[in-house]
Write a protein that holds these residues in place. Structure first.
Motif, mmCIF file in Angstrom:
data_model
loop_
_atom_site.group_PDB
_atom_site.id
_atom_site.type_symbol
_atom_site.label_atom_id
_atom_site.label_comp_id
_atom_site.label_asym_id
_atom_site.label_seq_id
_atom_site.Cartn_x
_atom_site.Cartn_y
_atom_site.Cartn_z
ATOM 1 N N SER A 197 -5.702 15.847 3.104
ATOM 2 C CA SER A 197 -6.141 14.689 3.897
ATOM 3 C C SER A 197 -4.941 13.834 4.299
ATOM 4 N N VAL A 198 -5.108 13.173 5.426
ATOM 5 C CA VAL A 198 -4.059 12.244 5.867
ATOM 6 C C VAL A 198 -4.521 10.846 5.512
ATOM 7 N N TYR A 199 -3.702 10.127 4.794
ATOM 8 C CA TYR A 199 -4.084 8.779 4.392
ATOM 9 C C TYR A 199 -3.894 7.816 5.561
ATOM 10 N N GLU A 200 -4.939 7.088 5.879
ATOM 11 C CA GLU A 200 -4.857 6.082 6.942
ATOM 12 C C GLU A 200 -4.930 4.708 6.307
ATOM 13 N N ALA A 201 -3.833 3.996 6.362
ATOM 14 C CA ALA A 201 -3.838 2.638 5.807
ATOM 15 C C ALA A 201 -4.695 1.752 6.692
ATOM 16 N N TYR A 233 -4.792 9.984 -4.700
ATOM 17 C CA TYR A 233 -3.932 11.159 -4.510
ATOM 18 C C TYR A 233 -2.615 10.763 -3.831
ATOM 19 N N VAL A 281 -7.933 15.189 -8.317
ATOM 20 C CA VAL A 281 -8.363 14.836 -6.951
ATOM 21 C C VAL A 281 -7.576 15.674 -5.925
ATOM 22 N N LYS A 282 -7.218 16.870 -6.343
ATOM 23 C CA LYS A 282 -6.367 17.732 -5.506
ATOM 24 C C LYS A 282 -7.027 18.085 -4.174
ATOM 25 N N GLU A 339 -7.957 16.253 -2.112
ATOM 26 C CA GLU A 339 -7.500 15.309 -1.087
ATOM 27 C C GLU A 339 -6.102 15.642 -0.565
ATOM 28 N N GLU A 340 -5.539 16.736 -1.081
ATOM 29 C CA GLU A 340 -4.148 17.065 -0.748
ATOM 30 C C GLU A 340 -3.932 17.190 0.761
ATOM 31 N N GLN A 365 -3.818 13.286 -10.581
ATOM 32 C CA GLN A 365 -3.658 13.798 -9.209
ATOM 33 C C GLN A 365 -4.287 15.184 -9.074
ATOM 34 N N ASP A 395 0.855 -1.185 0.000
ATOM 35 C CA ASP A 395 0.000 0.000 0.000
ATOM 36 C C ASP A 395 0.895 1.239 0.000
ATOM 37 N N ILE A 438 -0.243 8.377 -5.859
ATOM 38 C CA ILE A 438 0.531 9.103 -6.881
ATOM 39 C C ILE A 438 1.663 9.887 -6.216
#
Lengths: 380, 56
Positions: free
Chosen positions: B35-39, A352, B29-30, B32-33, B26, A225, A355
């Motif tokens: 946002s913090v990605y939570e795996a 996002y 979907v900017k 989402e810049e 990208q 991931d 990428i």
């Protein structure tokens, strides 16, 4: 196997009928689990996991070759079914597949809904025979595919088979199954030399283009991931040893995993390791990696292997870093191709950040490791 | 007689066309810049990491 279930492993025997080139186990004929010990282990598992923690359990039969103790497998299965019918317990055995008799096949097929047999198969005949004691012709591969079509085969890479990894992977996919194909860097040889980087990168490149046109085939090596690289780096323990995983030796003693056990370490090391709080993620976190490495959040690292090399859990084995960066480059290329083909393959937030990670991985690692992916072509 | 030699060419990986397409996606979907990605789970915890020899 169910996600979030506790995995409890019973080692039924140390005996094995094969002698695989990368095997770390000390095989002997003196360690066998008795029926009484097996019952005691099951009682302990139900007490500690099902009752105290309300957990589902994957009960995993291990060896040696567990099918050498088919008698015990049946007894334990019947014991659980009769004594603990209301608990969520499923069964699994990893096998080399060479000892299955017609009687065993019938029994396993009858119970296949809650008993899964996982096959270790390293690839096509040449690879399998080299790595795993000329065993290819002894395995009824179709039996496994027919009974457990969703179960991945376990593919381990040796310094011999790394040269044909791509064709071995494609062979297994041609059988219609996925692959747990990441057991690289095992065995008693050095994995941190440029020759292997070149060989492995070329194999990965072939697979990148194979998977980019075959979306349905799964290979755990490629299922990183990448978006997680953009998340804040926190202390983390990469595996479930001593927490969501427990291992019962043939004498009934419990250990954190199959490696952190008498088969893997001398007694004095083991005592020190067992004094560790396995719930404390900080004790399993390499601070320098957390601070410096972009891949930290997705780095697959074996706690036992780290201890073996450094006598500490919180200093990672860094001999595999080069290979991991090469794998990350290959996965980044594959995910780039997939997103380009279908921008809705993931949620917007994941697209996002994936990428973002692809760009960063390219920027960080391509200058040093890109040369290993260079393709050889003929000049007419 | 045709002279045959072996050369190395740059890989197709991360070619400029692909990277440009990613940048366009990208940008779309900017939002989402920030946002913090939570795996959900970055590893196969309990079922072991890839480097673990014994788990699935």
């Amino acid at each position: 196997m169910k996600a979030n279930a506790h995995t409890a492993i019973l080692c039924l025997t140390h005996r094995c009928n094969l002698n695989c080139v990368y095997c770390f186990e000390k095989k002997d004929h003196t360690h066998e689990m008795s029926l009484d010990v097996a019952y005691h282990c099951v009682d302990d598992i139900v007490q500690t996991q099902c009752l105290r923690n309300s957990k589902a359990v994957n009960l995993n039969f291990f060896g040696g070759e567990p099918l050498l103790r088919f008698d015990l497998i049946k007894e334990v299965y019947n014991y659980v079914e009769e004594k603990y019918p209301r608990f969520d317990i499923t069964f699994f055995a990893s096998t080399n597949g060479t000892l299955l008799t017609e009687e065993m096949k019938k029994w396993f097929s009858l119970h296949k809904n809650n008993f899964c047999l996982g096959l270790s198969l390293d690839g096509a005949k040449d690879t399998q025979d080299h790595n795993r004691s000329n065993s290819f012709d002894l395995i009824d591969i179709k039996y496994f595919v027919d009974n457990w079509p969703n179960q991945y085969f376990k593919l381990t890479i040796s310094d011999y088979s790394i040269r044909q990894y791509a064709s071995d992977v494609e062979f297994i996919h041609s059988l219609g199954v996925g692959i747990n194909g990441g057991d690289v860097c095992v065995g008693d040889y050095s994995w941190d030399n440029e020759q292997l980087y070149q060989i492995f990168a070329q194999q990965l490149l072939k697979l990148v283009y194979f998977y980019s046109t075959h979306d349905s085939f799964k290979n755990s090596l490629f299922e990183l991931d990448l978006a997680a690289c953009t998340s804040p780096r926190r202390d983390r323990k990469d595996c479930g040893c001593g927490t969501s995983l427990s291992y019962y030796e043939t004498d009934g003693n419990k250990y954190p995993c199959t490696f952190i056990a008498p088969m893997g370490f001398p007694r004095h090391d083991l005592q020190e390791m067992l004094a560790t709080d396995f719930n404390n993620q900080a004790l399993f976190t390499d601070r320098s990696c957390r601070e410096k490495c972009y891949l930290f959040n997705i780095c697959r690292t074996c706690a036992a292997e780290n201890y073996l090399l450094n006598k500490r859990f919180d200093v990672y084995n860094k001999r595999n870093c080069g290979l991991k960066k090469i794998i990350a480059l290959a996965v980044a290329e594959l995910q780039a191709l997939r997103i380009a083909k279908n921008p809705h393959v993931y949620s917007d937030v994941k697209v996002y950040h994936t990428i973002e990670a692809i760009k960063t991985i390219k920027e960080l690692y391509w200058p040093e490791f890109g040369k290993y992916f260079l393709e050889e072509t003929e000049n007419p | 007689m045709k002279r045959v030699g072996v050369i190395y060419c740059f890989s197709r990986m991360f070619n400029s066309q692909l990277m440009e397409k990613l940048s366009l996606i990208q940008s779309s979907v900017k939002s989402e810049e920030s946002s913090v990605y939570e795996a959900s789970s970055t590893t196969l915890c309990g079922n072991g990491p890839t480097s673990c020899q014994n788990q699935w």
